[in-house]
Enzyme design. Sequence first.
Site, PDB file in Angstrom:
ATOM      1  N   HIS A  66      14.387 -23.301 -37.698  1.00 25.57           N
ATOM      2  CA  HIS A  66      15.191 -22.669 -38.416  1.00 25.57           C
ATOM      3  C   HIS A  66      16.772 -23.490 -38.437  1.00 25.57           C
ATOM      4  CE1 HIS A  66      12.784 -19.468 -36.436  1.00 25.57           C
ATOM      5  NE2 HIS A  66      12.948 -18.870 -37.962  1.00 25.57           N
TER       6      HIS A  66
ATOM      7  N   SER B  24      12.100 -14.959 -40.871  1.00 24.70           N
ATOM      8  CA  SER B  24      12.894 -15.057 -39.719  1.00 24.70           C
ATOM      9  C   SER B  24      14.065 -15.957 -40.229  1.00 24.70           C
ATOM     10  CB  SER B  24      12.308 -15.873 -38.757  1.00 24.70           C
ATOM     11  OG  SER B  24      11.585 -16.988 -39.109  1.00 24.70           O
TER      12      SER B  24
ATOM     13  N   ASP C 297      16.770 -24.643 -33.788  1.00 26.38           N
ATOM     14  CA  ASP C 297      15.318 -24.473 -32.994  1.00 26.38           C
ATOM     15  C   ASP C 297      14.394 -25.222 -33.682  1.00 26.38           C
ATOM     16  OD1 ASP C 297      14.281 -22.804 -34.944  1.00 26.38           O
ATOM     17  OD2 ASP C 297      14.678 -20.728 -33.564  1.00 26.38           O
TER      18      ASP C 297
END
Length: 384
Positions: free
Chosen positions: A351, A62, A348
């Site tokens: 990340h 991600s 977040d």
Amino acid sequence: MAFHFRRLCFFSALLAVVLQLLHGVSGQLVVVEEPISAPPPPLVDLNTGDGIVPALFVFGDSLIDNGNNNNIPSFAKANYFPYGIDFNGGPTGRFCNGLTMVDGIAQLLGLPLIPAYSEATGDQVLRGVNYASAAAGILPDTGGNFVGRIPFDQQIHNFETTLDQVASKSGGAVAIADSVTRSLFFIGMGSNDYLNNYLMPNFPTRNQYNSQQFGDLLVQHYTDQLTRLYNLGGRKFVVAGLGRMGCIPSILAQGNDGKCSEEVNQLVLPFNTNVKTMISNLNQNLPDAKFIYLDIAHMFEDIVANQAAYGLTTMDKGCCGIGKNRGQITCLPFETPCPNRDQYVFWDAFHPTEKVNLIMAKKAFAGDRTVAYPINIQQLASLN
């Protein structure tokens, strides 16, 4: 600080339930259109001329996924506002407010933004493809708590499919081999093998392996996987190490003292050490192979030590998230993020912000041997 593994499992499960409710029984996220102000220009100028390499192929999780999970049954998605709030065009599936690290690297190489494998069509694949998938890991079972994801082995298989597509566009096997040999391969894997495998109480690995044994296991698989990419024609490889994972908001939220979890930071050290050794061995054993290592942990330490110089003020909480450190539940649909995103290290619970991603991209591209070893990306790309 004491790290509570059961809490991590609980919050992961809670996030999955919340996202399931938000997506509804049809699996489609219901969104309400609302105007989004135009984002500021990117911090890295896009060079629209010829790139210094033919293409960039990206494999990872991600941290660099740009939409491959959008159309699979997965709880690991970021194709909703406020993700992409600063990206031209809005949410794409990037787990960021804007550009990822590999977006910045592509721009510095003079390439267009690399399309996701799930969306790449036509001549787009000739400049590269991004195969990264949120929740993916080196091990095939990693990330199963998020249901759908594309593990590294499958990402490599998808690259093989791309080669077949390119064969019909660029003059056959000889042309493909030459282009792929001169292209860059960026690989950033391993974080989920800890966060969404080893550190999860519902996975057996923590009871089967100590930290050194698990690091050994991961790099054994990693070596085989990177060798597969070499056998498919890759010669120039950029391999990113793991960052200071004990300092991400999700982990900070599990403690009581506001400090990074040295337990988690120490846990991933064997992996980074093994990856450095692996790169040395691959360079010695694979003819014409050129592997370099990106020291993400050192980059993070430099950013923390010199935060004022980088214009950063907030290191210990996400810009978008819920709960302690804005890290107990990650950014939810239409949640209001912080307004001063360029002052935050983390977007977040897991990340970095675009600001930090582009700082790291510049370091990876032109940095010294403390961050890119034995040479940097610019030097690697320029090699014959």
